[in-house]
Design a protein around this motif. Sequence first.
Motif, PDB file in Angstrom:
ATOM      1  N   ALA A   1      76.152  31.544  78.384  1.00 53.40           N
ATOM      2  CA  ALA A   1      75.611  31.731  77.180  1.00 53.40           C
ATOM      3  C   ALA A   1      74.899  30.570  76.813  1.00 53.40           C
TER       4      ALA A   1
ATOM      5  N   GLY B   1      86.167  32.832  78.139  1.00 54.00           N
ATOM      6  CA  GLY B   1      86.197  32.135  76.894  1.00 54.00           C
ATOM      7  C   GLY B   1      84.883  30.466  77.784  1.00 54.00           C
TER       8      GLY B   1
ATOM      9  N   GLY C   1      71.724  31.991  73.984  1.00 52.60           N
ATOM     10  CA  GLY C   1      73.174  32.486  74.587  1.00 52.60           C
ATOM     11  C   GLY C   1      73.645  33.896  73.867  1.00 52.60           C
ATOM     12  N   GLY C   2      73.330  33.978  72.181  1.00 51.48           N
ATOM     13  CA  GLY C   2      74.314  35.092  71.674  1.00 51.48           C
ATOM     14  C   GLY C   2      74.338  36.430  72.854  1.00 51.48           C
TER      15      GLY C   2
ATOM     16  N   LEU D   1      77.364  35.640  74.599  1.00 47.11           N
ATOM     17  CA  LEU D   1      78.401  34.840  73.553  1.00 47.11           C
ATOM     18  C   LEU D   1      78.696  35.707  73.111  1.00 47.11           C
TER      19      LEU D   1
ATOM     20  N   ASN E   1      79.331  31.965  67.716  1.00 49.94           N
ATOM     21  CA  ASN E   1      77.961  31.476  68.073  1.00 49.94           C
ATOM     22  C   ASN E   1      76.463  30.608  67.788  1.00 49.94           C
TER      23      ASN E   1
ATOM     24  N   ALA F   1      78.087  27.437  68.135  1.00 57.58           N
ATOM     25  CA  ALA F   1      77.897  27.067  69.770  1.00 57.58           C
ATOM     26  C   ALA F   1      76.163  26.447  70.013  1.00 57.58           C
TER      27      ALA F   1
ATOM     28  N   GLY G   1      82.468  33.086  79.654  1.00 54.24           N
ATOM     29  CA  GLY G   1      81.287  33.138  78.471  1.00 54.24           C
ATOM     30  C   GLY G   1      80.808  32.261  77.842  1.00 54.24           C
ATOM     31  N   ALA G   2      81.157  31.005  77.290  1.00 52.78           N
ATOM     32  CA  ALA G   2      80.371  29.804  77.156  1.00 52.78           C
ATOM     33  C   ALA G   2      79.737  29.147  77.858  1.00 52.78           C
TER      34      ALA G   2
ATOM     35  N   LEU H   1      82.685  37.850  73.591  1.00 50.50           N
ATOM     36  CA  LEU H   1      83.824  37.208  72.161  1.00 50.50           C
ATOM     37  C   LEU H   1      84.094  38.777  71.972  1.00 50.50           C
TER      38      LEU H   1
END
Length: 124
Positions: free
Chosen positions: A12, A5, A22-23, A26, A45, A48, A8-9, A30
Amino acid sequence: MIVLGILGALLAGVAAGMGMGGGTILIPALTLLMGVAQHDAQLVNMIAFIPAAIVAIVIHKKEGRIDVKGLVPMIIAGVAGAVLGALAASALEGGLLRKVFGGGLVLLSLRQLVKSFKRQSKGA
């Protein structure tokens, strides 16, 4: 799972800071790696996105890359599009939303691929 996680963040955030969205990283991270439901991943998303966008705006503004003229119409159109998109996503069943999102990623990828081949052929 927490490490995935965070990774990935981070990726992103890098993509968002570069203006790529970033989506695109991300949401698949997820849903595919962490088993988060599609609607929930898209919500995460969007949440964030807010701080990432603020940081990117500040940096790009300092670099003189933001043209303030014409910003208000783009902001209004963006907010309207976000409302319409959120309503559409809420109306779709999770599996269909995942397919629509995946199809959008495929179309964007194909578009970028075609553009890169066109640029390459012009430079040769």
